[in-house]
Design an enzyme around this catalytic site. Structure first.
Site, PDB file in Angstrom:
ATOM      1  N   GLY A  44       1.537  86.398  19.955  1.00  0.00           N
ATOM      2  CA  GLY A  44       2.846  86.745  19.541  1.00  0.00           C
ATOM      3  C   GLY A  44       2.962  87.081  17.899  1.00  0.00           C
ATOM      4  O   GLY A  44       3.782  87.679  17.492  1.00  0.00           O
ATOM      5  N   ASP A  99       4.597  83.310  15.663  1.00  0.00           N
ATOM      6  CA  ASP A  99       5.746  83.977  15.953  1.00  0.00           C
ATOM      7  C   ASP A  99       7.033  83.266  15.787  1.00  0.00           C
ATOM      8  O   ASP A  99       8.123  83.489  15.075  1.00  0.00           O
ATOM      9  CB  ASP A  99       5.740  84.850  17.164  1.00  0.00           C
ATOM     10  CG  ASP A  99       5.399  84.005  18.490  1.00  0.00           C
ATOM     11  OD1 ASP A  99       5.404  82.962  18.203  1.00  0.00           O
ATOM     12  OD2 ASP A  99       5.286  84.706  19.421  1.00  0.00           O
ATOM     13  N   ASP A 102       9.481  76.759  18.316  1.00  0.00           N
ATOM     14  CA  ASP A 102      10.535  76.343  19.327  1.00  0.00           C
ATOM     15  C   ASP A 102      10.467  74.720  19.329  1.00  0.00           C
ATOM     16  O   ASP A 102      10.996  73.914  18.535  1.00  0.00           O
ATOM     17  CB  ASP A 102      10.303  77.087  20.638  1.00  0.00           C
ATOM     18  CG  ASP A 102      11.373  77.013  21.732  1.00  0.00           C
ATOM     19  OD1 ASP A 102      12.517  76.134  21.437  1.00  0.00           O
ATOM     20  OD2 ASP A 102      11.519  77.820  22.604  1.00  0.00           O
ATOM     21  N   LYS A 130      13.609  78.126  15.483  1.00  0.00           N
ATOM     22  CA  LYS A 130      14.875  78.089  16.811  1.00  0.00           C
ATOM     23  C   LYS A 130      15.528  76.661  16.117  1.00  0.00           C
ATOM     24  O   LYS A 130      14.924  75.730  16.051  1.00  0.00           O
ATOM     25  CB  LYS A 130      14.146  77.885  17.995  1.00  0.00           C
ATOM     26  CG  LYS A 130      14.303  79.091  18.560  1.00  0.00           C
ATOM     27  CD  LYS A 130      14.345  78.951  20.188  1.00  0.00           C
ATOM     28  CE  LYS A 130      13.853  80.230  21.034  1.00  0.00           C
ATOM     29  NZ  LYS A 130      13.804  80.204  22.549  1.00  0.00           N
ATOM     30  N   PHE A 151      16.527  83.136  23.983  1.00  0.00           N
ATOM     31  CA  PHE A 151      15.061  83.594  24.466  1.00  0.00           C
ATOM     32  C   PHE A 151      15.111  85.000  23.495  1.00  0.00           C
ATOM     33  O   PHE A 151      16.184  85.851  23.877  1.00  0.00           O
ATOM     34  CB  PHE A 151      14.677  83.565  25.669  1.00  0.00           C
ATOM     35  CG  PHE A 151      13.305  83.852  26.022  1.00  0.00           C
ATOM     36  CD1 PHE A 151      12.478  83.068  26.131  1.00  0.00           C
ATOM     37  CD2 PHE A 151      13.006  85.198  26.128  1.00  0.00           C
ATOM     38  CE1 PHE A 151      11.016  83.478  26.054  1.00  0.00           C
ATOM     39  CE2 PHE A 151      11.723  85.560  26.547  1.00  0.00           C
ATOM     40  CZ  PHE A 151      10.793  84.556  26.222  1.00  0.00           C
ATOM     41  N   ASP A 158       7.258  88.250  23.523  1.00  0.00           N
ATOM     42  CA  ASP A 158       7.031  88.905  24.813  1.00  0.00           C
ATOM     43  C   ASP A 158       7.951  88.185  26.057  1.00  0.00           C
ATOM     44  O   ASP A 158       8.441  87.009  25.720  1.00  0.00           O
ATOM     45  CB  ASP A 158       5.865  88.871  25.278  1.00  0.00           C
ATOM     46  CG  ASP A 158       5.268  87.525  26.104  1.00  0.00           C
ATOM     47  OD1 ASP A 158       5.440  86.564  25.373  1.00  0.00           O
ATOM     48  OD2 ASP A 158       5.037  87.455  27.000  1.00  0.00           O
ATOM     49  N   ARG A 164       6.452  93.158  23.154  1.00  0.00           N
ATOM     50  CA  ARG A 164       5.660  92.822  22.089  1.00  0.00           C
ATOM     51  C   ARG A 164       5.906  93.941  20.963  1.00  0.00           C
ATOM     52  O   ARG A 164       5.635  93.761  19.908  1.00  0.00           O
ATOM     53  CB  ARG A 164       4.238  92.548  22.386  1.00  0.00           C
ATOM     54  CG  ARG A 164       4.119  91.426  22.785  1.00  0.00           C
ATOM     55  CD  ARG A 164       2.696  90.776  22.954  1.00  0.00           C
ATOM     56  NE  ARG A 164       2.409  89.928  23.909  1.00  0.00           N
ATOM     57  CZ  ARG A 164       2.529  88.368  23.945  1.00  0.00           C
ATOM     58  NH1 ARG A 164       2.992  88.000  23.055  1.00  0.00           N
ATOM     59  NH2 ARG A 164       2.020  87.592  24.918  1.00  0.00           N
TER      60      ARG A 164
HETATM   61  P1  XMP Z   1       6.903  75.753  21.174  1.00  0.00           P
HETATM   62  O1  XMP Z   1       7.868  75.269  22.061  1.00  0.00           O
HETATM   63  O2  XMP Z   1       5.445  75.187  21.437  1.00  0.00           O
HETATM   64  O3  XMP Z   1       6.549  77.238  21.574  1.00  0.00           O
HETATM   65  O4  XMP Z   1       7.364  75.624  19.810  1.00  0.00           O
HETATM   66  C1  XMP Z   1       6.139  78.168  20.883  1.00  0.00           C
HETATM   67  C2  XMP Z   1       5.514  79.528  21.671  1.00  0.00           C
HETATM   68  O5  XMP Z   1       6.395  79.555  22.728  1.00  0.00           O
HETATM   69  C3  XMP Z   1       6.852  81.009  22.657  1.00  0.00           C
HETATM   70  N1  XMP Z   1       8.136  81.023  22.836  1.00  0.00           N
HETATM   71  C4  XMP Z   1       8.905  82.152  23.051  1.00  0.00           C
HETATM   72  N2  XMP Z   1       8.333  83.217  23.183  1.00  0.00           N
HETATM   73  N3  XMP Z   1      10.657  84.080  22.908  1.00  0.00           N
HETATM   74  C5  XMP Z   1       9.240  84.424  23.420  1.00  0.00           C
HETATM   75  O6  XMP Z   1       9.113  85.600  23.546  1.00  0.00           O
HETATM   76  C6  XMP Z   1      11.068  82.808  22.629  1.00  0.00           C
HETATM   77  O7  XMP Z   1      12.149  82.883  22.372  1.00  0.00           O
HETATM   78  C7  XMP Z   1       9.882  81.858  22.551  1.00  0.00           C
HETATM   79  N4  XMP Z   1      10.423  80.689  22.383  1.00  0.00           N
HETATM   80  C8  XMP Z   1       8.887  80.279  22.426  1.00  0.00           C
HETATM   81  C9  XMP Z   1       6.196  81.612  21.723  1.00  0.00           C
HETATM   82  O8  XMP Z   1       4.646  82.030  22.276  1.00  0.00           O
HETATM   83  C10 XMP Z   1       5.615  80.452  20.811  1.00  0.00           C
HETATM   84  O9  XMP Z   1       4.362  80.700  20.027  1.00  0.00           O
END
Ligand code: XMP
Length: 179
Positions: A44, A99, A102, A130, A151, A158, A164
């Site tokens: 990403g 990217d 979260d 986020k 999301f 993606d 993407r």
């Molecule tokens: P965490 O929860 O580990 O997540 O911080 C990080 C990875 O999860 C994916 N991610 C998303 N991908 N839209 C996406 O397309 C979103 O809103 C989203 N939130 C988390 C992403 O790959 C990131 O590296």
């Protein structure tokens, strides 16, 4: 394209471009006089790091690490490391670029892995942070934009490996997510 699937554009290409300029300037200042190894978290972060490094007119090394946590949907599953680093990061200043931050679980694990390889310092740069409680209060040292817990897709992000390549960041229609 799949533009009919988009609900709302949060950041258009021009807004992203201007913000990436600012983040690059911050990074230049922060690493003045230091070595810099940038690590892209696949997949990403690819558009973001590609734009970012071309705004950093200084010596730097670039590597990639593979991590997959979203198995084709919008809910996280267990993290899998799909590619390890090629460069030696011992004693180096490492900037991990992803990217989105979260829950933080992905970057927490990646930061631990790179620290255990002997890096002198590991900092985090994300395009999006986020507004959710992050694991163990992990925060990005550099970030592009803060977003509510929706999301989002585009500019590297993606849904089921699509979107993407959109030049902007947007939310998807609920009907697409549920389909
Ligand atoms: P965490 O929860 O580990 O997540 O911080 C990080 C990875 O999860 C994916 N991610 C998303 N991908 N839209 C996406 O397309 C979103 O809103 C989203 N939130 C988390 C992403 O790959 C990131 O590296």
């Amino acid at each position: 394209m799949h533009e009919q699937d988009i609900e709302k554009i949060l950041f258009d290409a021009e807004t992203i471009r201007r913000r990436v300029d600012e983040v690059a300037a911050e990074i230049l200042r922060a690493y003045d006089g230091k070595d810099l190894t940038m690590v892209a978290v696949l997949t990403g972060s690819v558009p973001f790091i590609a734009d970012l490094i071309r705004r950093l007119p200084r010596p730097l090394r670039l590597d990639c690490i593979g991590a997959a946590s979203y198995r084709g949907g919008t809910k996280p599953t267990e993290l899998t490391l799909t590619k390890s680093l090629q460069l030696d990061v011992a004693n180096r200043h490492v900037l991990v670029v992803d990217d989105i931050l979260d829950t933080g679980a992905t970057l927490l694990r990646i930061r631990d892995i790179i620290s255990s390889l002997g890096a002198r310092e590991v900092k985090l740069c994300v395009l999006l942070e986020k507004e959710v409680p992050h694991a163990e209060n992990i925060r990005a040292d550099f970030f592009g934009f803060r977003i509510p817990p929706h999301f989002v897709v585009g500019y590297g992000l993606d849904f089921r490996e699509q979107y993407r390549n959109l030049p902007y960041i947007a939310t998807l229609k609920q009907s697409v997510i549920e389909s």
